[in-house]
Design a protein around this motif. Structure first.
Motif, PDB file in Angstrom:
ATOM      1  N   ILE A 170       0.602  -7.414  30.101  1.00  0.00           N
ATOM      2  CA  ILE A 170       1.730  -7.379  29.178  1.00  0.00           C
ATOM      3  C   ILE A 170       2.847  -8.294  29.662  1.00  0.00           C
ATOM      4  N   ASP A 178      15.456  -5.890  23.980  1.00  0.00           N
ATOM      5  CA  ASP A 178      14.396  -6.239  23.035  1.00  0.00           C
ATOM      6  C   ASP A 178      14.669  -5.611  21.672  1.00  0.00           C
ATOM      7  N   LYS A 232       2.971  -4.806  17.517  1.00  0.00           N
ATOM      8  CA  LYS A 232       1.786  -5.520  17.948  1.00  0.00           C
ATOM      9  C   LYS A 232       0.584  -4.603  17.873  1.00  0.00           C
ATOM     10  N   TYR A 256       6.411  -3.040  22.390  1.00  0.00           N
ATOM     11  CA  TYR A 256       4.964  -3.156  22.495  1.00  0.00           C
ATOM     12  C   TYR A 256       4.372  -1.785  22.183  1.00  0.00           C
ATOM     13  N   GLN A 257       3.376  -1.723  21.340  1.00  0.00           N
ATOM     14  CA  GLN A 257       2.744  -0.463  20.970  1.00  0.00           C
ATOM     15  C   GLN A 257       1.294  -0.487  21.416  1.00  0.00           C
ATOM     16  N   ALA A 296       5.712  -7.494  31.120  1.00  0.00           N
ATOM     17  CA  ALA A 296       7.012  -6.992  30.651  1.00  0.00           C
ATOM     18  C   ALA A 296       7.981  -6.802  31.804  1.00  0.00           C
ATOM     19  N   TYR A 336       4.803   3.232  23.745  1.00  0.00           N
ATOM     20  CA  TYR A 336       5.701   2.166  23.338  1.00  0.00           C
ATOM     21  C   TYR A 336       6.457   1.686  24.571  1.00  0.00           C
ATOM     22  N   TRP A 355       9.304  -1.424  26.067  1.00  0.00           N
ATOM     23  CA  TRP A 355      10.178  -2.550  25.799  1.00  0.00           C
ATOM     24  C   TRP A 355      11.181  -2.708  26.935  1.00  0.00           C
TER      25      TRP A 355
END
Length: 255
Positions: free
Chosen positions: A15, A146, A2, A150-151, A17, A140, A142
């Motif tokens: 986010i 996953d 991303k 996500y970056q 997450a 990064y 996650w």
């Protein structure tokens, strides 16, 4: 991947997450001063924002050097400033928050090598729930299971804050006056103990002279313990390369 985004506290919340958000938000709360004041990015005498690092073979000399020094409030800060963190290590970090009627704990596992730091949030049974990995200015994130991460841009967050780990170098901040200092073994490790006040809280840190890493930290409001941090399962061997790979198999260690 991303698009890049800055991992500020508001963006982290956006986010969504799962547990990772809980870890980052709580670590931000702990580091922002709501429980005790903490200045991040402190500049040490060598001009770096973090403690200097040395090779694994040389940092163990610190323990013997410190053993020859009488430590008190007048010199403990100078001794701590001379400590160095190993360039590669792994450890488990547990934060326990105490409140009226009970307590809660959050655990994570940290891995560091080649300038890259990985922080895993752990469930009560020790399984990994989510991962945050920093490589320079890139971050990064996650959740377990996953296939992609996500970056984003790391921003002003610190590695210690991400792991809810107090940065012991805070004791070197301008204006910090030590209430007590000395040497004491913790789990058979020679440690430097310092006690000081910050933001209305009494902070007690035990810093390992053998590894240059924080061993324990406690925070008190008056005589009441409000937070305790312990660092355990420390290994100074370089963590496995697979730990520094993204979910799609991309390694951040390079060739």
């Amino acid at each position: 991947m991303k698009p890049h985004k800055n991992l500020s506290a508001p963006m982290i919340a956006a986010i969504g997450a799962g547990v990772l958000v809980g870890l980052l938000v709580l670590s931000f709360v702990l580091s922002s001063g709501l429980l005790h004041r903490r200045d991040t990015g402190i500049v040490l005498p060598d001009g770096n924002a973090d403690t200097p690092i040395v090779s694994q073979g040389s940092y163990m000399l610190t323990a013997q050097s410190v053993a020859d020094v009488e430590i008190g409030t007048e010199n403990a800060q100078s001794v701590i400033a001379s400590l160095t963190r190993p360039e590669a290590y792994s450890c488990t970090i547990e934060n326990t928050l105490y409140y009226d009627g009970g307590s809660s704990a959050l655990r994570c596992r940290r891995y560091a090598r080649d300038g890259i730091v990985r922080t895993d949030t752990l469930a009560e049974n020790g399984t990994v729930q989510s991962t945050l990995l920093r490589d320079g200015d890139s971050a990064y994130a996650w959740n377990a299971g996953d296939n992609t991460a996500y970056q984003g841009v790391w921003g002003d967050f610190t590695d210690d804050a991400a792991a809810m780990l107090p940065t012991y170098e805070d004791v070197l901040a301008e204006g910090v006056q030590l209430l007590d200092a000395g040497r004491q073994d913790v789990d058979y490790e020679p440690c430097i103990m310092v006690a000081f006040e910050q933001g209305g809280y009494r902070c007690v840190y035990y810093v390992s002279a053998a590894t240059g890493l924080l061993k324990t930290a406690s925070f008190y409001s008056g005589d009441e313990l409000t937070r305790q941090v312990t660092v355990s399962n420390l290994q100074t061997e370089a963590p496995g390369e697979i730990l520094f790979s993204l979910p799609d198999g991309t390694s951040l260690l390079g060739d």
